[in-house]
Design a protein around this motif. Sequence first.
Motif, PDB file in Angstrom:
ATOM      1  N   LYS A 291       0.829  -1.201   0.000  1.00 19.25           N
ATOM      2  CA  LYS A 291       0.000   0.000   0.000  1.00 19.25           C
ATOM      3  C   LYS A 291       0.864   1.252   0.000  1.00 19.25           C
ATOM      4  O   LYS A 291       2.012   1.239   0.414  1.00 19.25           O
ATOM      5  CB  LYS A 291      -0.936  -0.005   1.211  1.00 19.25           C
ATOM      6  CG  LYS A 291      -1.973  -1.129   1.166  1.00 19.25           C
ATOM      7  CD  LYS A 291      -2.994  -0.970   2.257  1.00 19.25           C
ATOM      8  CE  LYS A 291      -4.020  -2.107   2.212  1.00 19.25           C
ATOM      9  NZ  LYS A 291      -4.766  -2.107   0.936  1.00 19.25           N
ATOM     10  N   ARG A 292       0.286   2.331  -0.485  1.00 19.89           N
ATOM     11  CA  ARG A 292       1.006   3.605  -0.555  1.00 19.89           C
ATOM     12  C   ARG A 292       1.379   4.092   0.842  1.00 19.89           C
ATOM     13  O   ARG A 292       0.568   4.068   1.760  1.00 19.89           O
ATOM     14  CB  ARG A 292       0.144   4.660  -1.256  1.00 19.89           C
ATOM     15  CG  ARG A 292      -0.177   4.309  -2.705  1.00 19.89           C
ATOM     16  CD  ARG A 292      -1.065   5.365  -3.348  1.00 19.89           C
ATOM     17  NE  ARG A 292      -1.497   4.940  -4.682  1.00 19.89           N
ATOM     18  CZ  ARG A 292      -0.794   5.112  -5.792  1.00 19.89           C
ATOM     19  NH1 ARG A 292       0.367   5.740  -5.728  1.00 19.89           N
ATOM     20  NH2 ARG A 292      -1.261   4.691  -6.951  1.00 19.89           N
ATOM     21  N   GLY A 293       2.633   4.495   0.988  1.00 21.14           N
ATOM     22  CA  GLY A 293       3.084   5.101   2.227  1.00 21.14           C
ATOM     23  C   GLY A 293       3.540   4.155   3.313  1.00 21.14           C
ATOM     24  O   GLY A 293       3.960   4.602   4.378  1.00 21.14           O
ATOM     25  N   GLU A 294       3.495   2.827   3.077  1.00 21.29           N
ATOM     26  CA  GLU A 294       3.928   1.919   4.129  1.00 21.29           C
ATOM     27  C   GLU A 294       5.349   1.431   3.899  1.00 21.29           C
ATOM     28  O   GLU A 294       5.881   1.501   2.792  1.00 21.29           O
ATOM     29  CB  GLU A 294       2.957   0.734   4.266  1.00 21.29           C
ATOM     30  CG  GLU A 294       2.976  -0.263   3.149  1.00 21.29           C
ATOM     31  CD  GLU A 294       2.072  -1.465   3.437  1.00 21.29           C
ATOM     32  OE1 GLU A 294       1.622  -1.626   4.590  1.00 21.29           O
ATOM     33  OE2 GLU A 294       1.815  -2.240   2.507  1.00 21.29           O
ATOM     34  N   VAL A 295       5.947   0.940   4.969  1.00 22.50           N
ATOM     35  CA  VAL A 295       7.277   0.331   4.905  1.00 22.50           C
ATOM     36  C   VAL A 295       7.109  -1.165   5.142  1.00 22.50           C
ATOM     37  O   VAL A 295       6.588  -1.582   6.184  1.00 22.50           O
ATOM     38  CB  VAL A 295       8.228   0.918   5.959  1.00 22.50           C
ATOM     39  CG1 VAL A 295       9.590   0.216   5.899  1.00 22.50           C
ATOM     40  CG2 VAL A 295       8.395   2.419   5.750  1.00 22.50           C
ATOM     41  N   VAL A 296       7.511  -1.957   4.167  1.00 21.56           N
ATOM     42  CA  VAL A 296       7.423  -3.412   4.270  1.00 21.56           C
ATOM     43  C   VAL A 296       8.833  -3.977   4.239  1.00 21.56           C
ATOM     44  O   VAL A 296       9.616  -3.659   3.343  1.00 21.56           O
ATOM     45  CB  VAL A 296       6.583  -4.006   3.123  1.00 21.56           C
ATOM     46  CG1 VAL A 296       6.647  -5.534   3.152  1.00 21.56           C
ATOM     47  CG2 VAL A 296       5.139  -3.547   3.228  1.00 21.56           C
ATOM     48  N   ALA A 297       9.157  -4.811   5.218  1.00 22.65           N
ATOM     49  CA  ALA A 297      10.466  -5.451   5.284  1.00 22.65           C
ATOM     50  C   ALA A 297      10.365  -6.870   4.740  1.00 22.65           C
ATOM     51  O   ALA A 297       9.414  -7.596   5.044  1.00 22.65           O
ATOM     52  CB  ALA A 297      10.976  -5.477   6.722  1.00 22.65           C
ATOM     53  N   ILE A 298      11.347  -7.248   3.915  1.00 23.10           N
ATOM     54  CA  ILE A 298      11.483  -8.632   3.469  1.00 23.10           C
ATOM     55  C   ILE A 298      12.708  -9.203   4.164  1.00 23.10           C
ATOM     56  O   ILE A 298      13.818  -8.680   4.000  1.00 23.10           O
ATOM     57  CB  ILE A 298      11.639  -8.726   1.941  1.00 23.10           C
ATOM     58  CG1 ILE A 298      10.445  -8.063   1.236  1.00 23.10           C
ATOM     59  CG2 ILE A 298      11.751 -10.177   1.505  1.00 23.10           C
ATOM     60  CD1 ILE A 298      10.533  -8.096  -0.285  1.00 23.10           C
ATOM     61  N   VAL A 299      12.507 -10.249   4.961  1.00 22.32           N
ATOM     62  CA  VAL A 299      13.586 -10.781   5.779  1.00 22.32           C
ATOM     63  C   VAL A 299      13.817 -12.259   5.472  1.00 22.32           C
ATOM     64  O   VAL A 299      12.957 -12.946   4.925  1.00 22.32           O
ATOM     65  CB  VAL A 299      13.302 -10.598   7.286  1.00 22.32           C
ATOM     66  CG1 VAL A 299      13.051  -9.141   7.614  1.00 22.32           C
ATOM     67  CG2 VAL A 299      12.119 -11.450   7.734  1.00 22.32           C
TER      68      VAL A 299
END
Length: 343
Positions: A45-53
């Motif tokens: 979604k717009r404006g979010e921070v998603v981490a791929i770990v």
Amino acid sequence: MTAVSAQALPQADPSELLRVRGLTTRFHLHKKAVTAVDGISFDLKRGEVVAIVGESGCGKSITAFSIMGLLSPPGRVDSGEILFEGRNLAKLSREEMRDIQGNRISMIFQEPLTSLNPLLTIGFQLDEPIRAHLKLGKAAARERSLEMLRKVGMPRPEAVHASYPHELSGGMRQRVMIAMALSCNPSLLIADEPTTALDVTIQAQILELMKDLRNELQMTIVLITHDLGVVAEMADRVIVMYGGQIVEQGDTFSLFRNPSHPYTQGLLNSTPNIHELKDKLEPIKGTVPPLTNMPHGCRFHPRCPHAFEKCVSAAPGWVDLHDDHQMRCWLPEKKERSLHEHG
């Protein structure tokens, strides 16, 4: 971001920036195809921070390169969709992708010294993409470059603009990479291990800078990292990858409070925690399987302390836990069956 199967295609959400469906990336070597990313699906979604770990070799960076269109032969996206602002990036030509790369989507690479051309000044490398994408003249592009260097907190921006990469420290080079990535006002920033090569003090400064810029510019960030401390500090949501697949995903608070997949639990147990006194950390036994020899069934089962027969024979599907938190694992079914059998 929500976990979905490749078959489930809900109506477009106006807050959605990126929709990945069934993304499969392979490397075609000597008449044999090696799968590096295997049918992953997620929304951003717009404006979010998603981490791929996940550990090295789990498919994090290949996922980013697939989205960016930066794969070189023999690697290619074999199937799936990468819908960015309504356009399927997987179907675009190299020329069409060049209009998006560094413009609508930008990337910060893991090691800035190898990402910057040692033969060209910082100014030249900053100015050229600005001139190409924003159609500015030489003087206006230079002023934009200096503005971005100031925005990322670079001291003496004019001197840095005239410098070569080797004349700057690691932290300064990383700030240059961030300035370069943000110079054309991208909607999506992909940061691949942006603080790995930096000392702890500079890491904190870079993360604080990224948080400030995200809030100021309302930018969406995909943060690729193996550092769970960085994830807790930065991310709204977390995607956990193993063996080229997503094995768990959910909001950061829920996933850290209630890690459900044995692999996620292993990652957290092997990470130092100032709130828990441990004599020693608990590493995950074994190693990540090679792409050429992935286990059948659940790919984590050879290293999983809870594996049972079904884990070896069949690949698990998605299990909904709660509040947009899902995982791929047979354990919930085993626990439910056990409860039923014992009344």
